[in-house]
Design a protein around this motif. Sequence first.
Motif, PDB file in Angstrom:
ATOM      1  N   TRP A 156       0.861  -1.187   0.242  1.00 21.93           N
ATOM      2  CA  TRP A 156       0.066  -0.096  -0.197  1.00 21.93           C
ATOM      3  C   TRP A 156       0.864   1.389  -0.087  1.00 21.93           C
ATOM      4  CZ3 TRP A 156       0.437   3.559   3.933  1.00 21.93           C
ATOM      5  CH2 TRP A 156       1.131   2.928   5.127  1.00 21.93           C
ATOM      6  N   LYS A 212      -9.963  14.145   3.753  1.00 20.13           N
ATOM      7  CA  LYS A 212     -10.195  13.256   3.010  1.00 20.13           C
ATOM      8  C   LYS A 212     -10.466  14.014   1.382  1.00 20.13           C
ATOM      9  CE  LYS A 212     -11.749   9.054   1.401  1.00 20.13           C
ATOM     10  NZ  LYS A 212     -10.842   8.060   1.410  1.00 20.13           N
ATOM     11  N   ASN A 217      -4.578   9.625   1.521  1.00 21.88           N
ATOM     12  CA  ASN A 217      -5.281   8.343   2.103  1.00 21.88           C
ATOM     13  C   ASN A 217      -4.382   7.818   3.151  1.00 21.88           C
ATOM     14  OD1 ASN A 217      -2.875   7.474   0.969  1.00 21.88           O
ATOM     15  ND2 ASN A 217      -3.981   6.742  -0.764  1.00 21.88           N
ATOM     16  N   THR A 218      -3.409   8.940   3.799  1.00 19.13           N
ATOM     17  CA  THR A 218      -2.443   8.317   4.854  1.00 19.13           C
ATOM     18  C   THR A 218      -1.944   9.447   5.630  1.00 19.13           C
ATOM     19  OG1 THR A 218      -1.418   6.642   3.501  1.00 19.13           O
ATOM     20  CG2 THR A 218      -0.435   7.192   5.577  1.00 19.13           C
ATOM     21  N   HIS A 275      -9.826   5.022   9.607  1.00 17.05           N
ATOM     22  CA  HIS A 275      -9.891   3.810   9.046  1.00 17.05           C
ATOM     23  C   HIS A 275     -11.287   3.705   8.254  1.00 17.05           C
ATOM     24  CE1 HIS A 275      -6.475   1.500  11.138  1.00 17.05           C
ATOM     25  NE2 HIS A 275      -6.213   2.475  10.640  1.00 17.05           N
ATOM     26  N   ALA A 276     -12.373   4.135   8.963  1.00 16.85           N
ATOM     27  CA  ALA A 276     -13.590   4.171   8.301  1.00 16.85           C
ATOM     28  C   ALA A 276     -13.823   4.873   7.021  1.00 16.85           C
ATOM     29  CB  ALA A 276     -14.821   4.498   9.284  1.00 16.85           C
ATOM     30  N   ALA A 277     -12.940   6.048   7.030  1.00 18.75           N
ATOM     31  CA  ALA A 277     -12.817   6.925   6.039  1.00 18.75           C
ATOM     32  C   ALA A 277     -11.782   6.489   4.986  1.00 18.75           C
ATOM     33  CB  ALA A 277     -12.242   8.225   6.573  1.00 18.75           C
ATOM     34  N   GLY A 278     -11.088   5.338   5.150  1.00 15.85           N
ATOM     35  CA  GLY A 278     -10.215   4.843   4.042  1.00 15.85           C
ATOM     36  C   GLY A 278      -8.672   5.526   4.418  1.00 15.85           C
ATOM     37  N   ILE A 279      -8.494   6.065   5.567  1.00 10.99           N
ATOM     38  CA  ILE A 279      -7.100   6.714   5.746  1.00 10.99           C
ATOM     39  C   ILE A 279      -6.529   5.990   6.698  1.00 10.99           C
ATOM     40  CG2 ILE A 279      -6.164   9.070   6.862  1.00 10.99           C
ATOM     41  CD1 ILE A 279      -8.655  10.553   5.962  1.00 10.99           C
ATOM     42  N   ARG A 280      -5.194   5.486   6.395  1.00 15.92           N
ATOM     43  CA  ARG A 280      -4.222   4.853   7.293  1.00 15.92           C
ATOM     44  C   ARG A 280      -3.655   6.003   8.216  1.00 15.92           C
ATOM     45  NH1 ARG A 280      -3.067  -0.475   5.557  1.00 15.92           N
ATOM     46  NH2 ARG A 280      -3.848  -0.789   3.251  1.00 15.92           N
TER      47      ARG A 280
END
Length: 380
Positions: A156, A212, A217-218, A275-280
Motif C-alpha cells: 500500500w 479526505k 489516504n494516509t 480507517h472508516a474514511a479509508g485513511i491509514r
Amino acid sequence: MTKEDTQQPFAVLGAAWLWHGGTITVQDTPTNVIKPGEAATIWLEIGHHGRVNQARLIYTTDGTEPEGHQDEVENGKLVTLELERTEPTSSGYAMWWRGTIPPQPQGTPVRYKLYAWHSNGGPLLYAESPTGKAVYTSQTATTFGYYVSDIAPPAWVKDAIIYQVLIDRFFDADPNRNIDTPPSGDGSPERRLFGWNGGDLAGIEARLDYLKYLGINTLWLSPIYENPASQIGSEYDTVAEVIKNYHGYEAVDMNAVEDNFGTLKDFKRLVEAAHAAGIRIILDFVANHTSNQHPHFKDASDRCQDSPYYNWYKFGKVDHQGKLVRYESACCTPGHNHWWGDNDEYVTFFGVKEMPQLDNDYGPTRQAMLEQALKWIQLY
C-alpha cells in the motif's frame, strides 16, 4: 580522466569533498532494500582540485563500529573502490567510485565508512565531507548502514498520499486538553512560537472530512507519547520557561498519550474513524532518543554504572554536535544539580542535552524499542 592521470604526482589539493548520501545499487538498480544473497554496490562521489587515486570502504556485519585508516583496518573488512567515471562540475570535476559489499544472510546489520586519499600525499578525507566541512578521522566520520532482510515494504505504501500532521499546530477541538496552552493572546511571539498551541487528537478527527477532500489516504502523526511540559536542560537558563515540548520528540513515557493531545481512548477513536474514511495512520516512533526527564535516563544519570539503564545511553566524550568521540565512564558523574545530565557528557540528538541518544546497538535497548513499536501496532 585516464588511468595515467590518477597516477600523476599529487597536485594542489586532494579531495575537495566526499559524498555518499546512502547511494546503493543492486544489479545496477538504485535501492535501500538489500535482501539475503544480494551484493550491495556502494557509490562514493569525490570532488577534487588535484588528484585522488585511492578510495576505500570498511564494513562490519556484527553491529560494531567499522574503523580504519588507508589500508590499515582496526575493525571490520576492507573493500577497495574502483574509479567508475569522471564528470565535469561547475567547480571542477567529480569522480564516481564504486565498491561492493558481498552478500550477507538474513538479519545482518551492515555498517560501513568511506574515505579517499592520494598515494603520493595530501589529506585523507572521510565521508560525509561536504564542501567546507572536511572530516579527517574515522572516529568523526559518518557511519552508514543497512539491514539485510527479505521483508518487503507493504504494497500500500506505493500508492500512499501522505499528509503530515504536527498535532499541536493542527486544530484545537477539545479545550479541556489545553493543559499547558496559555490563554489566547498571553505571552510574547517567541513564547507562542515555542509554546503549546492547543491542537489535539480530537482536532484531527474533527477534520477528517477536510483531509479526505484533499485527496490524501494516509496520515503521518507527529509523536503522540507523553512529554514533559517544558525542556529542562541546556536551554533552560537562557530561555526560561519558554521552550516547550509541543513537538512530542522528548518522550518520558512511550506507553501513554500526551495529556495535551488526549487519551488512549481518543487515539483509538481517531484510528477507527480514519480507517472508516479509508485513511491509514502512521505513528512517528522515536527510537533514537528520549527526554532527559525519562525515568531511565534519570536513573542512569544519577547512578551511572550502578544503574541498569547506564548502557542504554552513550556516556562519553562528544563533539559540538553531540556525536560520540569515545566512550568514557568518567563522563557520568552520580547525581545532578539543576537537571538530569547537567554533570554528565553524553551523546545527544544534534547537541541538544534534553535529548540523550539511546544506544540501540545494546541488545536490551534495541529489544525494548522493538517491543514498544510492536505494542502500538498490535493494539491499534
